[in-house]
Design an enzyme around this catalytic site. Sequence first.
Site, PDB file in Angstrom:
ATOM      1  N   LYS A 193       0.842  -1.208   0.000  1.00 60.62           N
ATOM      2  CA  LYS A 193       0.000   0.000   0.000  1.00 60.62           C
ATOM      3  C   LYS A 193       0.869   1.246   0.000  1.00 60.62           C
ATOM      4  CE  LYS A 193      -3.820  -2.368   2.253  1.00 60.62           C
ATOM      5  NZ  LYS A 193      -4.467  -2.785   3.501  1.00 60.62           N
ATOM      6  N   GLN A 206      -5.185  -1.309   9.616  1.00 58.62           N
ATOM      7  CA  GLN A 206      -5.037  -2.658   9.073  1.00 58.62           C
ATOM      8  C   GLN A 206      -5.606  -3.692  10.055  1.00 58.62           C
ATOM      9  OE1 GLN A 206      -3.943  -3.387   5.982  1.00 58.62           O
ATOM     10  NE2 GLN A 206      -4.165  -5.572   6.281  1.00 58.62           N
ATOM     11  N   ASP A 230     -11.367   2.634   3.831  1.00 58.38           N
ATOM     12  CA  ASP A 230     -11.757   1.221   3.829  1.00 58.38           C
ATOM     13  C   ASP A 230     -13.271   1.052   3.656  1.00 58.38           C
ATOM     14  OD1 ASP A 230      -9.921  -0.886   3.990  1.00 58.38           O
ATOM     15  OD2 ASP A 230      -9.413  -0.422   6.072  1.00 58.38           O
TER      16      ASP A 230
HETATM   17  N1  GUN Z   1      -7.134  -6.917   6.312  1.00 53.64           N
HETATM   18  C1  GUN Z   1      -7.473  -7.730   5.269  1.00 53.64           C
HETATM   19  N2  GUN Z   1      -8.150  -7.026   4.332  1.00 53.64           N
HETATM   20  C2  GUN Z   1      -8.231  -5.763   4.776  1.00 53.64           C
HETATM   21  C3  GUN Z   1      -8.800  -4.580   4.239  1.00 53.64           C
HETATM   22  O1  GUN Z   1      -9.391  -4.550   3.143  1.00 53.64           O
HETATM   23  N3  GUN Z   1      -8.667  -3.471   5.008  1.00 53.64           N
HETATM   24  C4  GUN Z   1      -8.049  -3.490   6.206  1.00 53.64           C
HETATM   25  N4  GUN Z   1      -7.987  -2.355   6.884  1.00 53.64           N
HETATM   26  N5  GUN Z   1      -7.512  -4.556   6.726  1.00 53.64           N
HETATM   27  C5  GUN Z   1      -7.604  -5.689   6.020  1.00 53.64           C
END
Ligand code: GUN
Length: 311
Positions: free
Chosen positions: A53, A97, A120
């Site tokens: 990311k 996350q 998100d």
């Molecule tokens: N962990 C696994 N997938 C995701 C996601 O799409 N967003 C976040 N914040 N954590 C994750």
Amino acid sequence: MAATVLDGNKIAAQIKAEVAEEVQKLGAAGIRPGLAVILAGHNPASEIYVRNKVKSCEQLGMLSENLTPPDSVTTAELLQMVNELNNRDEIDGILVQLPLPPQVDSKKVLLAVSPEKDVDGFHPVNVGNLSTQRPGLVPCTPAGVIEILRRSNIAIEGRNAVVIGRSDIVGKPVAMLLLNNNATVTVCHSKTKNIAQIARQADILVAAIGKAGFVTEEFIKPGAAVIDVGINKITDRAQFEKFFAGDPAREKSFAEKGSTLVGDVDPHVAAVAGAISPVPGGVGPLTIAMLMANTVKACKMRRGPERQARS
Ligand code: GUN
């Protein structure tokens, strides 16, 4: 005839190029979109996601900030971090996350993220916006599923879509997006009876349950589009043989690494489906591309030049 393979890397590159163009335009107006990621503790899979990311932000010319509190972080400490990010003007997107360490109240932390910075799309305000078709931020993986379909010219309107999995992160929002795009949507889950029979009604089948190769040929209506959201690491030789026997490229990488990735869809499904997204290289790259797109969207909604001109 073998299914068309939907190239997620190619579609993600298209989206990123469009986002980079937007970032340039904002730059000309003196605005640089910024994303902050909170990665608590040391979950190896999360560390890889977050690294990707941050790298994508840098590639596209956006500001990125990575906060890494220890495994022992408390709910109160995370709430304070989120609040500080909520109050910083140069931060447009906040991503916490998941999973968070077990002592943390994840729902409380996600609720603290300002809905306008919630890239998100997990905040109940954005969940409500999605379900009532109001503008807002949409979860990245589900948005990526729709982009794969749209950019591959797979019609959604009027078609039968079946989603296997009902998580808050993927299953529910992808079902809502398909519904908003005028599909007839059925959601299956662990308590559903006769899943294969229901799945066989699908023109579009989305698998998001986190079980390696769960969706087999008898789940597939011939010619259906199959979107595989699962990412499962397999290390067992017998399991590997079941999915990939006779695939020299996979053989080589399994021999070298002792593991490989398989989705929720058995690769043999390609003999029956009309189109299929591979794992890896399908939905995965789209998730990051949509996160970048959401960060720019959040930036424009909150402090873009058009917004400033209106106020
Ligand atoms: N962990 C696994 N997938 C995701 C996601 O799409 N967003 C976040 N914040 N954590 C994750």
